[in-house]
Design a protein around this motif. Sequence first.
Motif, PDB file in Angstrom:
ATOM      1  N   PHE A 508       0.872  -1.176   0.000  1.00 25.91           N
ATOM      2  CA  PHE A 508       0.000   0.000   0.000  1.00 25.91           C
ATOM      3  C   PHE A 508       0.908   1.224   0.000  1.00 25.91           C
ATOM      4  N   ILE A 509       1.017   1.872  -1.169  1.00 28.95           N
ATOM      5  CA  ILE A 509       1.908   3.020  -1.320  1.00 28.95           C
ATOM      6  C   ILE A 509       1.181   4.147  -2.063  1.00 28.95           C
ATOM      7  N   GLY A 510       1.351   5.355  -1.569  1.00 31.20           N
ATOM      8  CA  GLY A 510       0.860   6.536  -2.265  1.00 31.20           C
ATOM      9  C   GLY A 510       2.022   7.470  -2.544  1.00 31.20           C
ATOM     10  N   VAL A 511       2.027   8.076  -3.708  1.00 30.63           N
ATOM     11  CA  VAL A 511       3.095   9.015  -4.072  1.00 30.63           C
ATOM     12  C   VAL A 511       2.464  10.289  -4.617  1.00 30.63           C
ATOM     13  N   GLN A 512       3.053  11.432  -4.254  1.00 28.40           N
ATOM     14  CA  GLN A 512       2.512  12.711  -4.709  1.00 28.40           C
ATOM     15  C   GLN A 512       2.907  13.024  -6.146  1.00 28.40           C
ATOM     16  N   TYR A 513       3.914  12.373  -6.640  1.00 27.96           N
ATOM     17  CA  TYR A 513       4.426  12.621  -7.988  1.00 27.96           C
ATOM     18  C   TYR A 513       3.842  11.625  -8.987  1.00 27.96           C
ATOM     19  N   HIS A 514       4.319  11.693 -10.232  1.00 25.68           N
ATOM     20  CA  HIS A 514       3.808  10.834 -11.313  1.00 25.68           C
ATOM     21  C   HIS A 514       4.923   9.930 -11.837  1.00 25.68           C
ATOM     22  N   PRO A 515       5.134   8.787 -11.209  1.00 23.02           N
ATOM     23  CA  PRO A 515       6.224   7.898 -11.636  1.00 23.02           C
ATOM     24  C   PRO A 515       6.012   7.323 -13.033  1.00 23.02           C
ATOM     25  N   GLU A 516       4.760   7.272 -13.480  1.00 22.47           N
ATOM     26  CA  GLU A 516       4.483   6.698 -14.806  1.00 22.47           C
ATOM     27  C   GLU A 516       5.170   7.470 -15.924  1.00 22.47           C
ATOM     28  N   LEU A 517       5.475   8.742 -15.689  1.00 22.73           N
ATOM     29  CA  LEU A 517       6.067   9.570 -16.737  1.00 22.73           C
ATOM     30  C   LEU A 517       7.507   9.182 -17.051  1.00 22.73           C
ATOM     31  N   LYS A 518       8.148   8.442 -16.174  1.00 26.59           N
ATOM     32  CA  LYS A 518       9.555   8.082 -16.375  1.00 26.59           C
ATOM     33  C   LYS A 518       9.756   6.593 -16.657  1.00 26.59           C
ATOM     34  N   SER A 519       8.670   5.854 -16.831  1.00 25.33           N
ATOM     35  CA  SER A 519       8.794   4.418 -17.101  1.00 25.33           C
ATOM     36  C   SER A 519       9.061   4.173 -18.581  1.00 25.33           C
TER      37      SER A 519
END
Length: 542
Positions: A508-519
């Motif tokens: 269960f993890i929440g992130v304020q940023y958008h990691p999908e943009l760097k995949s």
Amino acid sequence: MARYIFITGGVVSSLGKGIASAALGALLQARGYRVRLRKLDPYLNVDPGTMSPTQHGEVFVTDDGAETDLDLGHYERFTGRPANKMDNITTGRIYKDIIARERRGDYLGATVQVIPHVTDAIKDFVLDGNEEFDFVLCEIGGTVGDIEAMPFMEAIRQLGNDLPRNGAIYIHLTLMPYIATAGELKTKPTQHSVKELRSIGIQPDILLVRADRPIPVEERRKMSLFCNVRETAVIQALDVATIYDVPIAYHHEGLDTEVLAAFGIDPAPKPKLERWKHISLGIHNPEGEVTIAIVGKYTGLKDAYKSLTEALQHGGIANKVRVKLDWISSEVFEAEDPAPYLERVNGILVPGGFGERGAEGKILAAKFAREHDVPYFGICFGMQMAVIEAARSLAGITDADSTEFGPTAEPLVGLMTEWMRGNELEQRAREGDLGGTMRLGSYHADLAAGSRIAEIYGATDITERHRHRYEVNRAYRERLEAAGMIFAGMSPDGLLPETVEFPNHPWFIGVQYHPELKSRPFEPHPLFRSFIAAALEQSRLV
């Protein structure tokens, strides 16, 4: 010296110019060339930042904080080269700059016109900063014949004359429809599109023809004859199972060979396509399957979450599984029990978004994941809703809410009016314009040693891309951590929560940023790799 490739489209929109451009860039890169891809968008918006995702699709954010067209995401994923604010231009931005110059008197009293002032500005943009590249691919948004695209078409026509001989070529992407009642593929739409293009002075060097079935030799010969294009330069672009099959498919059809021949490059370096073959093989031969529920508010247009869906697929590639997506409108949960929708999924992802609509449904999705030990991934807004859920359900803060939805006695999430970017203070006014007023681009975050997210990254200092106005209020940190939700990542100054997690939850993890943009397909983002691995483990428990 850079060579230029201009990619235009005809007949209808949404034919895949972005994928075609990205795939060609990847093929040239596979031959050892240095490539740059740029997108010229004809709309009057300064950037897509204020455009509805249901109309325009995803807003892709670069490291330097530019809000750009989603095609730049394809460029990055296919070539691995990070885009920047100089890789996307719009009519609105061009006109804004020209009007500012006119007001300053830079034109010395001259009458400012589309030709030469607008076209010169477009040409300057296209030519700027390309010294280190062998090829620059410029995709022109829209279709030939669109009124708003005419200045761009005129500019690239002029560049064909301005550049040295063999310095530029034109690729035109068209549709060859199959008429079922006649049992035929029709060439006429392509003929008319090329006729329109030639009427404004552009002769395509290569035709890239989209079709849902192989194009007969006679039909290719016909298009060659009537469109004044070499027969070998009529390239069929057939539908494929996944976008990551496109580079191999286009190479098989000879697109990159024809491009290099058009520039007079002979002999051409041999391409190294092993990694593309490896990716394709992995996608088509999975060893299992997981189902991920995407609980969002823009589910009516999948392009609104384009980078997200691709990052999930990258996570699937890394774990050798097929990722099946179950799209669920978060508003459904505000009227119905989430359990029937979520009890059979292996993971729940709540993506970014704006506004109150559907927010309570996202909170219920986070609650279901927490209570039923289903892997949960909250991104940006999805993290904020998970924090609000934890505050209400675990910390006893029953009125917890976000000021994005209006005044609240317990502002768990609030509008940030100032923050640090490196050593510089950035400020925003509550009543300011919406465009470009968010925390945008790459920011550092410090991860707590020993936290799950630090273990996933294998690091405690990370850099990720942001796009949001509201932040989780750190004043509630102690009460939330006492209830079990750990603030595992913070901004370097300790003011802004960047990640949260439940250590005792399977994932269960929440992130304020958008990691999908760097995949990337070759470098899946570690969070997506780990999330899909957790979903795979959960599937084995069902």
